[in-house]
Every structure is written in structure tokens, then in C-alpha cells.
Design an enzyme around this catalytic site. Structure first.
Site, PDB file in Angstrom:
ATOM      1  N   GLY A 130       0.813  -1.217   0.000  1.00 28.14           N
ATOM      2  CA  GLY A 130       0.000   0.000   0.000  1.00 28.14           C
ATOM      3  C   GLY A 130       0.842   1.260   0.000  1.00 28.14           C
ATOM      4  O   GLY A 130       0.544   2.231  -0.721  1.00 28.14           O
ATOM      5  N   CYS A 131       1.894   1.274   0.788  1.00 27.92           N
ATOM      6  CA  CYS A 131       2.752   2.450   0.877  1.00 27.92           C
ATOM      7  C   CYS A 131       3.504   2.679  -0.435  1.00 27.92           C
ATOM      8  O   CYS A 131       3.742   3.818  -0.832  1.00 27.92           O
ATOM      9  CB  CYS A 131       3.744   2.281   2.030  1.00 27.92           C
TER      10      CYS A 131
END
Length: 230
Positions: free
Chosen positions: A120-121
Site C-alpha cells: 500500500g505504501c
């Protein structure tokens, strides 16, 4: 009757079975030990209750992703729109430092992400990099912040060709000041960690908008739209 006859008569009378029976009746009863009282067997419900009490779970203690001794106070801080953005001075990739005063008179986007090089990051950082030129045209700078050390940030930058500065806040001071550090839960475990958060600071140095519990898909575009309209 002669004395000898009376004596023999008395003796035979006292030794008779009838006399012995009478004597036994008048004899004091021997002291006996009190009978032991048996406890009534515990009912099934009381046994169950006792077992439940002895196995009652202790309250969950928050566990920091970094240290168990970290105080659980960060989650109480709420950064509100319209207030002055908290100052910061932290190391960044490339060996320099990043401060709020570096961006005085400019709009600034601060996106806080849990950990470098996680799915996600990574998507979020790539999206902000993709829109870097558009943010620049809107007079807006962009910084990514996490608790990863500088070397980890640099590896993250190089691996994905990121074009935005990455700031390291290992002490969580900035994360706490901006309300991006607090209680999280995953797989039934409660702990302290970075809350995915984005803050837009206006050219006047005040917080213009805060996004909490960010969903990565489309988020960078939403932030650009807000910065462009500011």
C-alpha cells in the site's frame, strides 16, 4: 439373717445381670469427637463459574510496533483544520534535513505512511511521484513521512524511482504532533503504529485539510484537486 448371709446376698445382687444393666444406665456417657461434616459436592454451574473466574483474561495492553514502553498518548491528539501546522525538523533521504520553515509561503502536502516498501505504501508513494509535476504547477510541495530509518527510505526511493523527498521520524515526534500515530488493530492484536494520514498545509502555514484512514487508490489525485483549489 446373719451378717455373713446379708453380705453374700448384697454381693450376689450387685453382680447379677440386672444390677449390671442398671449400673450401666447410670454411668456417664463417654465424650465422643464431633462427627466430621462432609461438604456437599459443588454443583456443575458453580464449578464452571469458578473455572471461568480463574481463567479470566487480563485486559489487553497496547503494544507499540517499535517499543512496548511507548506511551499510548498519541491517539488522543487530533489535528484540526485551521490551526497552525506543528513545526518539525527531521532527517530526509539524501543526507539533508526537512523543516516546516523550508516551505514557508508555499502549500505543502505531508503524507504519512506506515512502512517503506510495503504494497500500500509503495502504491501511494508512486502515485504522488506520478503527480509531482502537477503538484509543482499548483505551487505545492510534497513530503512522505514514516518511522523508517533514512537508509530504509533511500532503498525505498531507489527501488521504485520515487521523485519526492522521504522524511524519517524514528522518534515519532512529528507523527504524534500531526495525529498520525495511534492505536491500531490487526488479526486480533492491538498495538500502536502509524495511521495512514495526509495533511495539506496552506501557504499561510495553517492546516487546510486532513485525510484520515486513507485509502490509497485515487488518494493522490484527490489531494492534488484540493491543493489546486486552495
Amino acid at each position: 439373717m446373719s451378717k455373713k448371709s446379708r453380705k453374700n446376698s448384697s454381693k450376689s445382687a450387685s453382680g447379677s445381670p440386672i444390677a449390671k444393666k442398671k449400673a450401666a444406665k447410670t454411668r456417664p456417657l463417654a465424650q465422643t469427637k464431633p462427627a466430621k461434616t462432609r461438604r456437599a459436592p459443588a454443583s456443575k454451574s458453580s464449578k464452571t463459574a469458578a473455572k471461568a473466574a480463574s481463567h479470566k483474561a487480563a485486559p489487553k495492553r497496547l503494544k507499540s510496533s517499535e517499543s512496548l514502553s511507548q506511551p499510548a498518548t498519541a491517539a488522543k491528539l487530533v489535528l484540526t483544520e485551521g490551526r497552525k501546522a506543528p513545526a518539525f525538523r527531521l532527517p530526509r533521504d539524501g543526507g539533508g534535513v526537512a523543516t516546516l520553515s523550508d516551505y514557508a509561503g508555499r502549500k505543502l502536502v505531508l503524507f504519512f505512511y506506515p512502512r517503506a516498501d510495503t504494497p500500500g505504501c509503495t502504491r501511494e508513494a508512486i502515485d504522488f511521484t506520478r503527480l509531482a509535476d502537477a503538484f509543482a504547477q499548483a505551487g505545492t510541495a510534497v513530503l512522505g513521512i514514516s518511522a523508517d530509518p533514512v537508509k530504509a527510505q533511500e532503498r525505498f526511493r531507489d527501488k521504485h524511482s520515487l521523485g519526492i523527498p522521504l522524511v524519517s521520524d524514528e522518534t515519532h515526534e512529528m507523527l504524534e504532533a500531526y495525529g498520525a500515530w495511534g492505536e491500531k488493530s490487526m488479526y486480533g492484536r492491538t498495538f500502536l503504529g502509524i495511521l495512514r494520514t495526509t495533511v495539506l498545509v496552506g501557504a499561510d502555514g495553517k492546516v487546510a485539510k486532513v485525510w484520515r484512514n486513507v485509502r490509497v487508490d485515487g488518494h493522490a489525485d484527490d489531494v492534488l484537486a484540493a491543493a489546486s483549489s486552495l
